[in-house]
Design an enzyme around this catalytic site. Structure first.
Site, mmCIF file in Angstrom:
data_model
loop_
_atom_site.group_PDB
_atom_site.id
_atom_site.type_symbol
_atom_site.label_atom_id
_atom_site.label_comp_id
_atom_site.label_asym_id
_atom_site.label_seq_id
_atom_site.Cartn_x
_atom_site.Cartn_y
_atom_site.Cartn_z
ATOM 1 N N GLU A 118 15.039 -7.788 59.499
ATOM 2 C CA GLU A 118 14.959 -9.097 58.825
ATOM 3 C C GLU A 118 14.350 -9.001 57.432
ATOM 4 O O GLU A 118 14.645 -9.815 56.567
ATOM 5 C CB GLU A 118 14.180 -10.098 59.683
ATOM 6 C CG GLU A 118 12.695 -9.821 59.913
ATOM 7 C CD GLU A 118 12.404 -8.975 61.160
ATOM 8 O OE1 GLU A 118 13.310 -8.229 61.585
ATOM 9 O OE2 GLU A 118 11.279 -9.052 61.685
ATOM 10 N N HIS B 178 12.163 -3.734 61.662
ATOM 11 C CA HIS B 178 12.338 -5.150 61.297
ATOM 12 C C HIS B 178 13.442 -5.307 60.248
ATOM 13 O O HIS B 178 13.149 -5.411 59.056
ATOM 14 C CB HIS B 178 11.022 -5.720 60.759
ATOM 15 C CG HIS B 178 9.967 -5.834 61.794
ATOM 16 N ND1 HIS B 178 9.864 -6.919 62.629
ATOM 17 C CD2 HIS B 178 8.984 -4.983 62.151
ATOM 18 C CE1 HIS B 178 8.844 -6.733 63.455
ATOM 19 N NE2 HIS B 178 8.291 -5.571 63.195
ATOM 20 N N CYS C 265 11.804 -5.138 67.312
ATOM 21 C CA CYS C 265 10.500 -4.536 67.572
ATOM 22 C C CYS C 265 10.049 -4.810 69.014
ATOM 23 O O CYS C 265 10.561 -4.174 69.925
ATOM 24 C CB CYS C 265 9.493 -5.014 66.535
ATOM 25 S SG CYS C 265 8.168 -3.824 66.302
#
Ligand code: GLN
Length: 546
Positions: free
Chosen positions: A523, A521, A392
């Site tokens: 993650e 994102h 990001c």
């Protein structure tokens, strides 16, 4: 004869003594062990804030904002629920005091209370119950684990406890309570103390709730003597106090519970019988994790690490977990270091220290503080061929760094840093600038899952092994397509684009071992047993350097 449909069951997880002792991990682990016995579960987090969601809370205050695929900006515990159970969380799984009051007031304004006066009790607890039941219904969960933020005895948790109490009174066999409490071990005494937990149980009693289980958190495991004391004083049979000492990894907690037969006790309390015993895959994952020998050193350069005199990694918890998953997936031991980017602003020479790392991650962030330090770190990774993963803000700033130092556009910037930059490499679309002008900050970013089309033959597309992917977003600013050709000409390629909006989602540097920036994102989608492909590839390259 058709079998009688089993009623939905609820487990409330509340905290005693102090917060941050692992209620979220406990709630996630309870769900995991119940799944292993063949039950469909879901999790709900109730936060006591008047905030509608976690999106407007400073990360150093509250930890990471976890984003669901439907765009909910939630408490980081939802991340643990997803990582442990594989269940996808949505806005239904996140309840705040703000949401509850907003709905009660909306109904009142719409005359939905039919002319009755609207009272804090029972109307507020009833709205809490409605939300809990709705999340259960939508997910079709047989067992719903509901975690209350904060600790018992706090004023703001009372209406939530009242909701849980009402549910228990109406369905005594379908509701169980777990108190996650802390047992301090003061050094000067050298003995684990149960008294604070006894008080927590009594405080819960004052709210009309008798806990069914205590999860006894502490530095050490609870001994028999203290287990008995707690059982006696707190109206619990010996078997219902579960020891939860500090472990090496949060992923050990389900095993710790399983070894104490916790899931069977919970099931018994809820008048259910275990259907299977399928803990093997979790055990295999834990076992495999321990076989790694080689270490990979990853530097995470961010801005939300310092709070007063303390360092907090909670703001980037999903990034940290995803990096660990990918290390285990590559059979290496993660050695993760958090670096505060302001360090490189105060002393630019310190950036040289980054050569000690095998890979560098720049996670998401907002605002101007520490950003020039981040840009220095990115430059170092690019020039010194250190594997780089930008998430990001880490992608946006990689583009700014490249424009400045490779294209020679000295004033290139993101408008977040400099609203008047002559070269807005990262800019803002008209809807978003209107949001900013009118101070409409709550829930207005580009949020949740969006598709991204990958360019063939790139490292990114090889990592994913797919043409179109879907990833979760949380950002207000965007790559400015006016600069795309110039960047690509010099080797920073756009390798992922949203097919509808043409927004740039991924950039990748040519002639570098691994230099990838993503606007989303990744993650949030990493699981311990299923690491994220981009993190896997990043660690694979970092491993080569180690
Ligand atoms: N601050 C940037 C934006 O709003 C990046 C956000 C992030 O890193 N999550 O676009």
């Amino acid at each position: 004869m058709t079998p009688k449909k089993q009623k939905p069951k609820f487990i409330f997880v509340v905290g005693g003594v102090m917060s941050s002792v692992g209620k979220g991990v406990t709630a996630a682990s309870i769900s995991t062990i119940l799944q292993s016995r063949g039950f469909k579960t879901t999790n709900i987090k109730c936060d006591m804030y008047v905030n509608i969601d976690a999106g407007t809370i400073r990360p150093t205050e509250h930890g990471e904002v976890f984003v669901g695929s439907d765009g909910i900006e939630a408490d980081q515990d939802l991340g643990n629920y997803e990582r442990f159970t594989g269940n996808e969380m949505s806005s239904l799984n996140y309840v705040t005091t703000g949401q509850v009051y907003q709905e009660v007031i909306r109904k009142e304004r719409n005359l939905e209370y039919g002319g009755e006066d609207v009272e804090v009790v029972p109307d507020v607890p009833n709205e809490i119950i409605r939300r809990i039941r709705l999340a259960q219904k939508e997910s079709q969960a047989e067992i719903t684990v509901v975690e209350f933020g904060g600790t018992v005895g706090e004023y703001q948790v009372l209406l939530f406890l009242e909701a849980a109490r009402i549910m228990k009174v109406h369905n005594p066999k379908d509701v169980a309570f777990v108190l996650v409490s802390y047992l301090p071990l003061p050094k000067h005494i050298g003995e684990m103390k149960t008294k604070p937990t006894q008080y927590a149980v009594r405080t819960l009693g004052a709210a009309g709730i008798q806990t069914d289980f205590i999860v006894a958190r502490g530095e050490q495991t609870l001994d028999k003597k203290r287990r008995q004391t707690l059982a006696n004083v707190c109206n619990l049979l010996d078997g219902t106090v579960v020891a939860a000492p500090d472990c090496d990894s949060i992923y050990d907690v389900p095993l710790l519970f399983h070894e104490q037969g916790f899931e069977n006790r919970l099931l018994k309390k809820l008048s259910l019988k275990p259907r299977k015993n399928d803990f093997k895959s979790w055990e295999n994952f834990l076992q495999k994790r321990k076989s790694a020998k080689k270490t990979v050193r990853i530097g995470i350069v961010g801005k939300y690490f310092s709070t007063g005199d303390f360092t907090l990694a909670d703001s980037y918890i999903s990034v940290i977990e995803a990096a660990k998953h990918a290390c285990w997936g590559n059979n290496v031991i993660p050695d993760l270091t958090w670096v505060d980017s302001e360090l490189y602003e105060n002393d630019p020479q310190k950036v040289q220290k980054l050569k000690e790392f095998d890979g560098i991650i720049v996670p998401g962030g907002f605002g101007t503080r520490g950003i020039e330090g981040v840009i220095r770190a990115i430059e170092y990774a690019r020039v010194h061929n250190i594997p780089y993963l930008g998430l990001c803000y880490g992608m946006q700033l990689a583009c700014v760094e490249f424009a400045r130092n490779v294209l020679g556009i000295k004033k290139a910037n993101t408008v977040e840093m400099d609203p008047n930059t002559p070269d807005p490499i990262i800019h803002v679309n008209p809807t978003q600038s209107e949001n900013i002008q009118k101070n409409r900050y709550g829930g207005t970013m580009r949020l949740g899952s969006y598709d991204c089309e990958l360019k063939k033959g790139t490292k990114t597309s090889k990592a994913y092994g797919e043409k179109v992917i879907s990833e979760r977003h949380r950002h207000r600013y965007e790559f400015n397509n006016a600069y795309r050709d110039a960047l690509e000409e010099k080797g920073l390629e756009v390798v992922g684009v949203n097919p509808e909006s043409q927004l740039v989602e991924i950039v990748e540097l040519k002639n570098h071992p691994f230099f990838v920036g993503v606007q989303f994102h990744p993650e949030f989608l990493s699981r311990p047993t299923q690491p994220h492909p981009l993190f896997l590839e990043f660690i694979k390259e970092s491993k080569k350097r180690s």
